[in-house]
Design an enzyme around this catalytic site. Structure first.
Site, PDB file in Angstrom:
ATOM      1  N   CYS A  34       0.695  -1.370   0.089  1.00  0.00           N
ATOM      2  CA  CYS A  34       0.014  -0.139   0.051  1.00  0.00           C
ATOM      3  C   CYS A  34       0.976   1.256   0.198  1.00  0.00           C
ATOM      4  O   CYS A  34       1.350   1.639  -1.182  1.00  0.00           O
ATOM      5  CB  CYS A  34      -1.178  -0.010   1.151  1.00  0.00           C
ATOM      6  N   ARG A  71     -12.351   6.379  -0.519  1.00  0.00           N
ATOM      7  CA  ARG A  71     -11.541   5.391  -0.029  1.00  0.00           C
ATOM      8  C   ARG A  71     -11.832   4.068  -0.414  1.00  0.00           C
ATOM      9  O   ARG A  71     -13.270   3.820  -0.352  1.00  0.00           O
ATOM     10  CB  ARG A  71     -11.262   5.381   1.507  1.00  0.00           C
ATOM     11  N   HIS A  86      -3.371  -5.802   2.475  1.00  0.00           N
ATOM     12  CA  HIS A  86      -2.873  -5.849   3.658  1.00  0.00           C
ATOM     13  C   HIS A  86      -3.586  -6.908   4.460  1.00  0.00           C
ATOM     14  O   HIS A  86      -4.066  -7.821   3.668  1.00  0.00           O
ATOM     15  CB  HIS A  86      -3.657  -4.455   4.580  1.00  0.00           C
TER      16      HIS A  86
END
Ligand code: GLN
Length: 231
Positions: free
Chosen positions: A92, A126, A188
Protein backbone atom coordinates in the site's frame (compact mmCIF):
# COMPACT_ATOMS: atom_id res chain seq x y z
CA UNK A 1 22.37 -23.10 3.29
CA UNK A 2 22.99 -19.36 3.17
CA UNK A 3 21.39 -16.82 5.50
CA UNK A 4 18.60 -14.67 4.12
CA UNK A 5 19.12 -11.02 4.98
CA UNK A 6 15.80 -9.16 5.35
CA UNK A 7 15.55 -5.37 5.72
CA UNK A 8 12.33 -4.09 7.28
CA UNK A 9 12.18 -0.48 6.07
CA UNK A 10 10.75 2.18 8.41
CA UNK A 11 8.57 -0.07 10.60
CA UNK A 12 8.03 2.76 13.10
CA UNK A 13 6.28 4.80 10.40
CA UNK A 14 4.88 2.39 7.78
CA UNK A 15 3.32 -0.59 9.54
CA UNK A 16 -0.49 -0.47 9.64
CA UNK A 17 -3.24 -3.11 9.40
CA UNK A 18 -0.89 -5.82 10.64
CA UNK A 19 1.76 -5.38 7.95
CA UNK A 20 4.41 -6.56 10.44
CA UNK A 21 2.80 -9.99 10.05
CA UNK A 22 4.54 -10.28 6.68
CA UNK A 23 7.91 -10.22 8.45
CA UNK A 24 6.76 -12.85 10.97
CA UNK A 25 5.60 -15.10 8.12
CA UNK A 26 8.91 -14.92 6.26
CA UNK A 27 10.82 -15.46 9.53
CA UNK A 28 8.79 -18.52 10.60
CA UNK A 29 8.77 -20.13 7.13
CA UNK A 30 12.55 -19.90 7.10
CA UNK A 31 12.96 -21.17 10.68
CA UNK A 32 10.62 -24.12 10.06
CA UNK A 33 12.95 -25.15 7.22
CA UNK A 34 16.15 -24.61 9.19
CA UNK A 35 17.05 -21.60 7.02
CA UNK A 36 18.84 -18.78 8.82
CA UNK A 37 17.18 -15.39 8.45
CA UNK A 38 18.64 -12.12 9.73
CA UNK A 39 16.12 -9.28 10.08
CA UNK A 40 17.34 -5.65 10.24
CA UNK A 41 14.91 -2.87 11.16
CA UNK A 42 15.90 0.21 9.17
CA UNK A 43 14.64 3.47 10.65
CA UNK A 44 15.00 7.14 9.69
CA UNK A 45 18.71 8.16 9.47
CA UNK A 46 19.89 4.50 9.49
CA UNK A 47 22.14 3.25 6.71
CA UNK A 48 20.62 0.28 4.85
CA UNK A 49 23.32 -2.07 3.54
CA UNK A 50 22.91 -5.01 1.16
CA UNK A 51 20.02 -7.38 1.83
CA UNK A 52 18.28 -10.19 -0.05
CA UNK A 53 14.73 -8.98 0.72
CA UNK A 54 13.48 -5.43 1.40
CA UNK A 55 10.01 -5.04 2.98
CA UNK A 56 8.08 -1.78 3.42
CA UNK A 57 4.59 -1.60 4.89
CA UNK A 58 1.66 0.74 4.54
CA UNK A 59 0.85 3.98 6.31
CA UNK A 60 -1.10 7.19 6.42
CA UNK A 61 -0.21 10.12 4.15
CA UNK A 62 1.55 11.92 7.05
CA UNK A 63 3.99 9.09 7.73
CA UNK A 64 4.60 8.66 4.01
CA UNK A 65 5.93 12.23 3.80
CA UNK A 66 8.83 11.47 6.18
CA UNK A 67 9.63 8.15 4.50
CA UNK A 68 9.47 9.72 1.02
CA UNK A 69 12.18 12.24 1.99
CA UNK A 70 14.35 9.56 3.63
CA UNK A 71 14.04 7.14 0.72
CA UNK A 72 15.50 9.71 -1.71
CA UNK A 73 18.86 9.34 0.12
CA UNK A 74 18.85 5.62 -0.79
CA UNK A 75 17.32 5.77 -4.29
CA UNK A 76 20.52 4.96 -6.20
CA UNK A 77 21.50 2.19 -3.79
CA UNK A 78 18.06 0.56 -3.87
CA UNK A 79 17.93 0.85 -7.67
CA UNK A 80 21.27 -0.99 -7.85
CA UNK A 81 19.83 -3.60 -5.47
CA UNK A 82 16.87 -4.06 -7.82
CA UNK A 83 19.27 -4.52 -10.73
CA UNK A 84 21.30 -7.03 -8.64
CA UNK A 85 18.09 -9.08 -8.32
CA UNK A 86 17.17 -8.33 -4.69
CA UNK A 87 13.53 -8.92 -3.79
CA UNK A 88 11.31 -6.03 -2.73
CA UNK A 89 7.79 -6.20 -1.29
CA UNK A 90 5.85 -2.99 -0.67
CA UNK A 91 2.37 -2.87 0.83
CA UNK A 92 0.00 0.00 0.00
CA UNK A 93 1.72 3.21 1.16
CA UNK A 94 5.10 1.53 0.83
CA UNK A 95 4.07 0.25 -2.61
CA UNK A 96 3.10 3.77 -3.66
CA UNK A 97 6.55 5.08 -2.69
CA UNK A 98 8.23 2.40 -4.83
CA UNK A 99 6.69 4.16 -7.84
CA UNK A 100 7.56 7.62 -9.22
CA UNK A 101 5.31 9.62 -6.89
CA UNK A 102 2.20 9.74 -4.69
CA UNK A 103 0.04 12.86 -5.05
CA UNK A 104 -2.13 13.03 -1.89
CA UNK A 105 -5.36 15.02 -1.69
CA UNK A 106 -3.76 17.80 0.28
CA UNK A 107 -0.19 18.95 0.16
CA UNK A 108 2.81 18.46 -2.07
CA UNK A 109 3.53 15.48 -4.28
CA UNK A 110 5.54 12.78 -2.45
CA UNK A 111 8.54 11.57 -4.42
CA UNK A 112 8.95 7.84 -4.82
CA UNK A 113 12.12 5.99 -5.80
CA UNK A 114 10.92 4.65 -9.18
CA UNK A 115 11.72 0.99 -8.56
CA UNK A 116 8.38 0.46 -10.32
CA UNK A 117 7.22 2.38 -13.41
CA UNK A 118 4.02 3.48 -11.69
CA UNK A 119 2.46 6.59 -10.17
CA UNK A 120 -0.33 7.23 -7.66
CA UNK A 121 -2.84 10.03 -7.28
CA UNK A 122 -5.38 10.32 -4.44
CA UNK A 123 -8.93 9.48 -5.49
CA UNK A 124 -12.12 11.05 -4.14
CA UNK A 125 -13.08 8.05 -1.99
CA UNK A 126 -11.39 5.36 0.07
CA UNK A 127 -11.34 1.76 -1.13
CA UNK A 128 -11.99 -0.37 1.95
CA UNK A 129 -12.72 -4.09 1.97
CA UNK A 130 -11.65 -7.58 0.99
CA UNK A 131 -9.92 -8.13 -2.33
CA UNK A 132 -9.32 -11.28 -4.39
CA UNK A 133 -6.92 -11.33 -7.32
CA UNK A 134 -6.41 -14.00 -9.99
CA UNK A 135 -2.70 -14.39 -10.80
CA UNK A 136 -0.55 -16.84 -12.77
CA UNK A 137 0.26 -18.47 -9.43
CA UNK A 138 -3.32 -18.79 -8.15
CA UNK A 139 -5.62 -16.50 -6.15
CA UNK A 140 -4.37 -13.81 -3.80
CA UNK A 141 -6.58 -12.46 -1.01
CA UNK A 142 -6.26 -9.53 1.37
CA UNK A 143 -7.78 -6.35 2.76
CA UNK A 144 -7.47 -2.94 1.13
CA UNK A 145 -7.80 0.52 2.68
CA UNK A 146 -6.48 3.29 0.45
CA UNK A 147 -7.52 6.44 -1.40
CA UNK A 148 -4.55 6.31 -3.73
CA UNK A 149 -5.14 5.26 -7.33
CA UNK A 150 -2.08 3.58 -8.83
CA UNK A 151 -1.43 3.35 -12.57
CA UNK A 152 1.23 1.09 -14.10
CA UNK A 153 3.39 1.91 -17.13
CA UNK A 154 6.08 0.38 -19.33
CA UNK A 155 7.55 -2.94 -18.20
CA UNK A 156 5.84 -2.82 -14.80
CA UNK A 157 3.02 -5.36 -14.90
CA UNK A 158 0.18 -6.10 -12.44
CA UNK A 159 0.30 -9.05 -10.04
CA UNK A 160 -3.08 -10.05 -11.41
CA UNK A 161 -6.70 -9.33 -12.24
CA UNK A 162 -9.11 -8.11 -9.56
CA UNK A 163 -12.04 -10.49 -9.01
CA UNK A 164 -13.53 -8.80 -5.95
CA UNK A 165 -12.63 -5.38 -4.55
CA UNK A 166 -10.82 -2.48 -6.25
CA UNK A 167 -7.06 -3.09 -6.41
CA UNK A 168 -4.75 -0.52 -7.99
CA UNK A 169 -7.38 2.03 -8.98
CA UNK A 170 -10.87 0.49 -9.06
CA UNK A 171 -11.00 1.03 -12.81
CA UNK A 172 -8.59 -1.10 -14.86
CA UNK A 173 -9.12 -4.32 -12.81
CA UNK A 174 -5.40 -4.58 -12.02
CA UNK A 175 -3.96 -5.22 -8.57
CA UNK A 176 -0.41 -4.81 -7.48
CA UNK A 177 2.70 -4.56 -9.58
CA UNK A 178 5.88 -6.38 -10.50
CA UNK A 179 9.08 -5.35 -12.25
CA UNK A 180 12.03 -7.72 -12.02
CA UNK A 181 11.92 -8.91 -8.36
CA UNK A 182 10.13 -5.78 -7.12
CA UNK A 183 6.57 -6.48 -5.96
CA UNK A 184 3.90 -4.09 -4.72
CA UNK A 185 0.37 -4.76 -3.57
CA UNK A 186 -2.54 -3.05 -1.87
CA UNK A 187 -3.29 -6.21 0.08
CA UNK A 188 -2.99 -5.72 3.83
CA UNK A 189 -4.10 -8.17 6.32
CA UNK A 190 -1.32 -9.29 6.59
CA UNK A 191 -0.73 -10.22 3.00
CA UNK A 192 1.78 -13.07 3.27
CA UNK A 193 0.16 -15.20 6.03
CA UNK A 194 -3.04 -15.17 3.95
CA UNK A 195 -1.04 -16.13 0.84
CA UNK A 196 1.73 -18.46 1.96
CA UNK A 197 2.49 -19.72 -1.57
CA UNK A 198 3.47 -16.14 -2.42
CA UNK A 199 5.55 -15.98 0.77
CA UNK A 200 7.48 -19.07 -0.33
CA UNK A 201 7.87 -17.61 -3.83
CA UNK A 202 9.49 -14.49 -2.33
CA UNK A 203 11.86 -16.71 -0.30
CA UNK A 204 12.75 -18.84 -3.35
CA UNK A 205 13.59 -15.74 -5.36
CA UNK A 206 15.78 -14.47 -2.51
CA UNK A 207 17.52 -17.83 -2.06
CA UNK A 208 17.75 -18.60 -5.78
CA UNK A 209 16.52 -22.14 -5.18
CA UNK A 210 13.32 -24.16 -4.67
CA UNK A 211 12.13 -24.69 -1.10
CA UNK A 212 11.04 -27.97 0.49
CA UNK A 213 7.26 -27.85 1.04
CA UNK A 214 5.91 -27.39 4.58
CA UNK A 215 2.84 -29.03 6.12
CA UNK A 216 0.43 -26.22 5.20
CA UNK A 217 -2.98 -27.82 5.62
CA UNK A 218 -4.22 -25.17 8.05
CA UNK A 219 -2.65 -22.31 6.12
CA UNK A 220 -4.26 -23.50 2.88
CA UNK A 221 -7.65 -24.00 4.57
CA UNK A 222 -7.40 -20.46 5.95
CA UNK A 223 -6.51 -19.03 2.56
CA UNK A 224 -9.39 -20.83 0.86
CA UNK A 225 -11.93 -19.76 3.49
CA UNK A 226 -10.78 -16.12 3.18
CA UNK A 227 -11.12 -16.29 -0.61
CA UNK A 228 -14.63 -17.78 -0.34
CA UNK A 229 -15.58 -15.19 2.29
CA UNK A 230 -14.44 -12.37 0.01
CA UNK A 231 -16.42 -13.60 -3.01
N1 GLN B 1 -2.03 6.86 2.58
C1 GLN B 1 -2.13 6.02 1.39
C2 GLN B 1 -3.55 6.02 0.79
O1 GLN B 1 -4.48 6.39 1.47
C3 GLN B 1 -1.73 4.59 1.75
C4 GLN B 1 -2.69 3.95 2.76
C5 GLN B 1 -2.17 2.61 3.29
O2 GLN B 1 -0.99 2.34 3.32
N2 GLN B 1 -3.14 1.75 3.75
O3 GLN B 1 -3.72 5.60 -0.35
Amino acid sequence: MKTIRLAHLYPKLLNIYGDGGNIITLKKRCEWRGINIKIDEINISDSIGEHDIYFIGGGQDLQQIEVSVELQKHKDFLTNERERGAVFLGICGGYQLMGHYYQPHNGDRLKGISLLDAYTVAGDRRFIGNVTVETERGTLVGFENHSGLTYLQGETKPLGKVITGNGNNGNDKTEGARYKNVFGTYLHGSFLPKNIKFADYILELALGEKLEPLEDTIENMTHDSLVNKAY
